[in-house]
Design a protein around this motif. Structure first.
Motif, PDB file in Angstrom:
ATOM      1  N   ARG A 352       0.875  -1.321   0.247  1.00 42.29           N
ATOM      2  CA  ARG A 352      -0.070   0.342  -0.408  1.00 42.29           C
ATOM      3  C   ARG A 352       0.672   1.397   0.176  1.00 42.29           C
ATOM      4  NH1 ARG A 352      -2.491  -1.029   4.864  1.00 42.29           N
ATOM      5  NH2 ARG A 352      -0.709  -1.602   6.354  1.00 42.29           N
ATOM      6  N   VAL A 353       0.899   2.124  -1.528  1.00 42.42           N
ATOM      7  CA  VAL A 353       1.941   3.210  -1.260  1.00 42.42           C
ATOM      8  C   VAL A 353       0.986   4.439  -1.263  1.00 42.42           C
ATOM      9  CG1 VAL A 353       3.213   3.879  -3.292  1.00 42.42           C
ATOM     10  CG2 VAL A 353       3.142   1.742  -3.080  1.00 42.42           C
ATOM     11  N   VAL A 354       1.881   4.827  -0.346  1.00 42.21           N
ATOM     12  CA  VAL A 354       1.321   6.482  -0.295  1.00 42.21           C
ATOM     13  C   VAL A 354       2.256   7.758  -1.404  1.00 42.21           C
ATOM     14  CG1 VAL A 354       1.677   8.976   0.710  1.00 42.21           C
ATOM     15  CG2 VAL A 354       0.894   6.523   1.666  1.00 42.21           C
ATOM     16  N   LEU A 355       2.035   7.805  -2.563  1.00 40.09           N
ATOM     17  CA  LEU A 355       3.138   8.270  -3.181  1.00 40.09           C
ATOM     18  C   LEU A 355       2.865   9.901  -3.595  1.00 40.09           C
ATOM     19  CD1 LEU A 355       4.372   8.860  -6.220  1.00 40.09           C
ATOM     20  CD2 LEU A 355       2.641   8.245  -7.253  1.00 40.09           C
ATOM     21  N   ILE A 356       3.981  11.017  -3.231  1.00 39.62           N
ATOM     22  CA  ILE A 356       4.237  12.179  -3.082  1.00 39.62           C
ATOM     23  C   ILE A 356       4.700  12.403  -4.292  1.00 39.62           C
ATOM     24  CG2 ILE A 356       5.262  14.486  -1.909  1.00 39.62           C
ATOM     25  CD1 ILE A 356       3.530  11.970   0.182  1.00 39.62           C
ATOM     26  N   ASP A 357       4.181  13.936  -4.532  1.00 36.91           N
ATOM     27  CA  ASP A 357       4.861  14.199  -5.388  1.00 36.91           C
ATOM     28  C   ASP A 357       4.435  15.515  -5.696  1.00 36.91           C
ATOM     29  OD1 ASP A 357       5.327  14.820  -8.387  1.00 36.91           O
ATOM     30  OD2 ASP A 357       3.916  13.459  -9.649  1.00 36.91           O
ATOM     31  N   ASP A 358       4.560  16.884  -6.450  1.00 32.45           N
ATOM     32  CA  ASP A 358       4.378  18.358  -6.417  1.00 32.45           C
ATOM     33  C   ASP A 358       3.489  18.996  -6.581  1.00 32.45           C
ATOM     34  OD1 ASP A 358       5.607  18.773  -8.917  1.00 32.45           O
ATOM     35  OD2 ASP A 358       6.777  17.718  -8.151  1.00 32.45           O
ATOM     36  N   SER A 359       2.884  18.452  -7.301  1.00 33.59           N
ATOM     37  CA  SER A 359       1.529  19.383  -8.792  1.00 33.59           C
ATOM     38  C   SER A 359       1.083  18.132  -9.268  1.00 33.59           C
ATOM     39  CB  SER A 359       2.101  19.967  -9.182  1.00 33.59           C
ATOM     40  OG  SER A 359       2.849  20.246  -9.821  1.00 33.59           O
ATOM     41  N   ILE A 360      -0.211  18.827  -9.662  1.00 34.74           N
ATOM     42  CA  ILE A 360      -0.894  18.335 -10.426  1.00 34.74           C
ATOM     43  C   ILE A 360      -1.271  19.252 -11.532  1.00 34.74           C
ATOM     44  CG2 ILE A 360      -2.672  17.003 -11.498  1.00 34.74           C
ATOM     45  CD1 ILE A 360      -3.291  14.945  -9.122  1.00 34.74           C
ATOM     46  N   VAL A 361      -1.089  18.967 -12.989  1.00 32.94           N
ATOM     47  CA  VAL A 361      -2.064  19.739 -13.920  1.00 32.94           C
ATOM     48  C   VAL A 361      -2.793  19.732 -14.801  1.00 32.94           C
ATOM     49  CG1 VAL A 361      -1.079  21.614 -15.742  1.00 32.94           C
ATOM     50  CG2 VAL A 361       1.007  20.975 -13.730  1.00 32.94           C
ATOM     51  N   ARG A 362      -2.106  19.332 -15.969  1.00 37.08           N
ATOM     52  CA  ARG A 362      -3.071  18.244 -16.781  1.00 37.08           C
ATOM     53  C   ARG A 362      -3.389  16.851 -16.178  1.00 37.08           C
ATOM     54  NH1 ARG A 362       0.821  20.388 -19.750  1.00 37.08           N
ATOM     55  NH2 ARG A 362       0.326  22.278 -21.124  1.00 37.08           N
ATOM     56  N   GLY A 363      -3.165  16.392 -15.491  1.00 33.42           N
ATOM     57  CA  GLY A 363      -3.312  15.359 -14.640  1.00 33.42           C
ATOM     58  C   GLY A 363      -2.504  13.396 -15.989  1.00 33.42           C
ATOM     59  N   THR A 364      -1.986  14.142 -16.561  1.00 27.76           N
ATOM     60  CA  THR A 364      -1.508  13.434 -18.113  1.00 27.76           C
ATOM     61  C   THR A 364      -0.075  12.416 -16.890  1.00 27.76           C
ATOM     62  OG1 THR A 364      -0.425  15.036 -18.859  1.00 27.76           O
ATOM     63  CG2 THR A 364      -2.433  13.875 -19.654  1.00 27.76           C
ATOM     64  N   THR A 365       0.664  13.197 -17.355  1.00 31.80           N
ATOM     65  CA  THR A 365       1.763  12.857 -16.524  1.00 31.80           C
ATOM     66  C   THR A 365       1.383  12.163 -14.986  1.00 31.80           C
ATOM     67  OG1 THR A 365       3.240  14.255 -17.542  1.00 31.80           O
ATOM     68  CG2 THR A 365       3.888  13.221 -15.616  1.00 31.80           C
ATOM     69  N   SER A 366       0.973  12.362 -13.967  1.00 30.02           N
ATOM     70  CA  SER A 366       0.559  11.377 -12.993  1.00 30.02           C
ATOM     71  C   SER A 366       0.004  10.448 -13.557  1.00 30.02           C
ATOM     72  CB  SER A 366      -0.690  12.488 -12.157  1.00 30.02           C
ATOM     73  OG  SER A 366      -0.108  13.424 -11.832  1.00 30.02           O
ATOM     74  N   LYS A 367      -1.048  10.260 -13.584  1.00 27.38           N
ATOM     75  CA  LYS A 367      -1.718   8.832 -14.706  1.00 27.38           C
ATOM     76  C   LYS A 367      -0.459   7.798 -14.708  1.00 27.38           C
ATOM     77  CE  LYS A 367      -5.625   7.216 -17.405  1.00 27.38           C
ATOM     78  NZ  LYS A 367      -6.615   7.993 -18.063  1.00 27.38           N
ATOM     79  N   ARG A 368       0.184   8.202 -15.783  1.00 32.45           N
ATOM     80  CA  ARG A 368       0.885   7.757 -16.430  1.00 32.45           C
ATOM     81  C   ARG A 368       2.227   7.014 -15.519  1.00 32.45           C
ATOM     82  NH1 ARG A 368       2.072   3.542 -19.220  1.00 32.45           N
ATOM     83  NH2 ARG A 368       4.361   2.878 -19.954  1.00 32.45           N
ATOM     84  N   ILE A 369       2.040   7.902 -14.318  1.00 32.42           N
ATOM     85  CA  ILE A 369       2.802   7.097 -13.034  1.00 32.42           C
ATOM     86  C   ILE A 369       2.472   6.105 -12.075  1.00 32.42           C
ATOM     87  CG2 ILE A 369       4.239   8.005 -11.183  1.00 32.42           C
ATOM     88  CD1 ILE A 369       4.906  10.756 -12.180  1.00 32.42           C
ATOM     89  N   VAL A 370       1.165   6.608 -11.843  1.00 38.35           N
ATOM     90  CA  VAL A 370       0.271   5.947 -11.361  1.00 38.35           C
ATOM     91  C   VAL A 370       0.099   4.443 -11.955  1.00 38.35           C
ATOM     92  CG1 VAL A 370      -2.733   5.463 -10.647  1.00 38.35           C
ATOM     93  CG2 VAL A 370      -0.905   7.504 -10.505  1.00 38.35           C
ATOM     94  N   LYS A 371       0.310   4.493 -13.607  1.00 40.16           N
ATOM     95  CA  LYS A 371      -0.086   3.204 -14.127  1.00 40.16           C
ATOM     96  C   LYS A 371       1.412   2.628 -13.963  1.00 40.16           C
ATOM     97  CE  LYS A 371      -1.394   1.121 -18.357  1.00 40.16           C
ATOM     98  NZ  LYS A 371      -0.182   0.122 -18.512  1.00 40.16           N
ATOM     99  N   LEU A 372       2.686   3.148 -13.681  1.00 41.28           N
ATOM    100  CA  LEU A 372       4.250   1.967 -13.796  1.00 41.28           C
ATOM    101  C   LEU A 372       3.365   1.267 -12.258  1.00 41.28           C
ATOM    102  CD1 LEU A 372       6.636   5.423 -14.575  1.00 41.28           C
ATOM    103  CD2 LEU A 372       5.616   3.339 -16.116  1.00 41.28           C
ATOM    104  N   LEU A 373       3.426   1.596 -11.134  1.00 42.39           N
ATOM    105  CA  LEU A 373       3.344   1.511 -10.187  1.00 42.39           C
ATOM    106  C   LEU A 373       2.806   0.272 -10.118  1.00 42.39           C
ATOM    107  CD1 LEU A 373       3.254   5.017  -7.509  1.00 42.39           C
ATOM    108  CD2 LEU A 373       5.339   2.802  -8.581  1.00 42.39           C
ATOM    109  N   ARG A 374       1.072   0.572 -10.592  1.00 46.82           N
ATOM    110  CA  ARG A 374       0.114  -0.816 -10.372  1.00 46.82           C
ATOM    111  C   ARG A 374       0.821  -1.709 -11.501  1.00 46.82           C
ATOM    112  NH1 ARG A 374      -3.804   0.570  -7.063  1.00 46.82           N
ATOM    113  NH2 ARG A 374      -5.114   2.280  -7.532  1.00 46.82           N
ATOM    114  N   ASP A 375       1.390  -1.549 -12.701  1.00 42.48           N
ATOM    115  CA  ASP A 375       1.463  -2.708 -13.041  1.00 42.48           C
ATOM    116  C   ASP A 375       3.386  -3.168 -12.420  1.00 42.48           C
ATOM    117  OD1 ASP A 375       0.111  -1.975 -15.298  1.00 42.48           O
ATOM    118  OD2 ASP A 375       1.923  -0.710 -16.627  1.00 42.48           O
ATOM    119  N   ALA A 376       3.809  -1.931 -11.828  1.00 40.10           N
ATOM    120  CA  ALA A 376       5.021  -2.967 -10.481  1.00 40.10           C
ATOM    121  C   ALA A 376       4.719  -3.008  -9.362  1.00 40.10           C
ATOM    122  CB  ALA A 376       5.774  -1.567 -10.354  1.00 40.10           C
ATOM    123  N   GLY A 377       2.755  -3.733  -8.930  1.00 40.04           N
ATOM    124  CA  GLY A 377       2.232  -4.322  -8.105  1.00 40.04           C
ATOM    125  C   GLY A 377       1.939  -4.134  -7.315  1.00 40.04           C
TER     126      GLY A 377
END
Length: 475
Positions: A352-377
């Protein structure tokens, strides 16, 4: 994260002829995070200026061969750029050079003028011919005009500051002087220091002083003009304390390097504090806290410290490519996210991961990072953002120029969480923003909509290019 940044400036004035181009090179290298579109260096050798500017990173533009072509000198100024006004072309590379009746000048600028278009109109109507679409050239023209009727370059800079509106931190060199100036609000950082052999150095951030072995002396005050000559440094403060300090709060959240100190406040400690405040505001049962490199790492440490949840390295950054926002096309931006960040499966799998980032603008980059973590389990992902939601454009050097591109303007927090694929989402509460610096002397217009200055009459980032294209069509 997909916020475009502004620029970085660096200048040096020595007591003897030396390899000042090399000093500026290392200073710019330390400021590379502030701008990755282009860079340039201008060297003053007894009044003879030599320059080289081009698109690309510092390491790409300046090879060993390029640097050795610069003469020895006692003064130099450099710049790394991400353009918030003007297109990404070689013509817009800085420093801007001017040859005029009273001598030569090279100018590097960090910030964004809110009245650049009005000033440019007046200059063009009086006969000025512009070669770039950057507001830096507008500043250079105004200084040049003022210089014709003043006894010194510093007097011309002072008169120019009466006409400029918005954000600007400047470093310029003339034939005999180096000048550093900061707008009366102090939107963008600027500091200066001194090397062991007596050379003065001025830079956007203190980390650049450390990179060249200079001892930090202090920040340039909002509204202050520093004049560096062979006799030392003189401070002019006729523009100081005319406005309340409004340093950009996003310098502490994202722009500045972690080891920098801006206006006496540690960037690292500010980000740690943001993480602690997130842990207090949005507690979460989780197995690990990870941060998005680089600006999310300090906040992740703060969250872990306050929550008691272990901190881990869950994302590895490839440091040999630029930040994601440099890509002009969205598909290219997503491709770069894959190259730029890699998940550490051993750390994330089943957690169970708490993911910290500095901001969300359009959401596209955040969505991609989240998918990377989902794919990693990752079993659960709870995202925490160390800034409030972006709701308004910025006119002072941060490339947030349209509400239509800001996801928080159109969706609730829960909706955004669903769109980017996280189990929960929490932003830094706006009422706790002042705890990052311990005061309220900052600009947070991008979060609150309260602008310290008048906003531009033409809000398009490409307003110069648009007008030029209309003029061509009319002809």
């Amino acid at each position: 994260m997909a916020v475009h940044e502004e620029c970085g400036v660096f200048g040096v004035m020595g007591t003897k002829k030396e390899n000042v181009a090399g000093i500026v090179y290392y200073g710019l290298y330390a400021l590379q995070h502030r701008g990755q579109e282009s860079c340039g260096i201008v060297v003053n050798d007894d009044g003879a200026f030599s320059s080289y500017k081009d698109l690309g990173l510092v390491s790409e533009v300046f090879s060993k061969d390029t640097l050795t072509r610069f003469p020895m000198g006692n003064m130099a100024v450099g710049h790394v750029r991400y353009g918030t006004t003007g297109g990404n072309t070689r013509n817009n590379c800085q420093p801007v050079e001017v040859n005029h009746q009273k001598g030569k000048m090279a100018l590097a600028h960090n910030g964004n003028l809110t009245n650049a278009l009005e000033l440019r109109d007046k200059l063009e109507l009086s006969g000025a011919i512009f070669h770039t679409t950057s507001d830096t050239e507008t500043i250079a023209y105004v200084i040049t005009r003022e210089r014709l009727n003043t006894p010194s370059i510093e007097e011309a800079v002072s008169n120019t500051m009466n006409l400029l509106e918005g954000a600007y931190s400047l470093v310029l060199i003339s034939s005999t002087k180096m000048i550093a100036a900061r707008d009366p609000y102090g939107f963008r950082p600027l500091c200066y220091g001194k090397t062991a052999d007596g050379a003065y150095v001025s830079a956007s951030e203190s980390c650049a002083l450390s990179a060249v072995g200079a001892e930090f002396i202090r920040d340039v005050l909002p509204g202050e003009i520093l004049v560096f000559t062979e006799n030392g440094v003189e401070s002019r403060r006729e523009h100081c304390e005319k406005q309340r300090r409004r340093t950009c709060i996003f310098e502490y959240i994202y722009f500045a390097r972690q080891d920098s100190v801006i206006d006496g406040i540690s960037v690292h400690e500010s980000r740690m504090k943001a993480g602690e405040l997130l842990a207090e505001s949005y507690p979460q049962c989780a197995d690990i806290v990870i941060g998005v490199p680089d600006s999310g790492l300090d906040a992740a440490l703060g969250y872990a410290k306050r929550s008691g949840i272990p901190y881990g390295i869950g994302l590895i950054k490839n440091k040999y490519i630029g930040r994601t926002f440099i890509s002009p096309e969205q598909n290219e931006r997503l491709d770069k996210v894959r190259i730029k960040l890699s998940p550490v499966k051993k750390v994330i799998d089943g957690k169970r991961v708490v993911l910290i980032d500095d901001s969300i603008v359009r959401g596209t980059t955040s969505k991609r990072i989240v998918k990377l973590l989902r794919d990693a389990g990752a079993k659960e992902i709870h995202m925490r953002i160390s800034a409030p939601p972006f709701l308004y454009p910025c006119y002072y050097g941060t490339d947030i120029d349209s509400e239509e591109n800001l996801i928080a303007c159109h969706h609730s927090v829960d909706e955004i969480a669903g769109m980017i694929g996280v189990d929960s989402l929490g932003y830094l509460p706006i009422e706790k923003l002042n705890k990052l610096t311990g005061c309220e002397d900052y600009c947070a217009a991008c979060f609150q909509g309260k602008y310290p200055t008048k906003i531009p009459t033409d809000l398009r980032k490409d307003r110069f290019e648009f007008r030029i294209s209309i003029d061509i069509e009319r002809k």
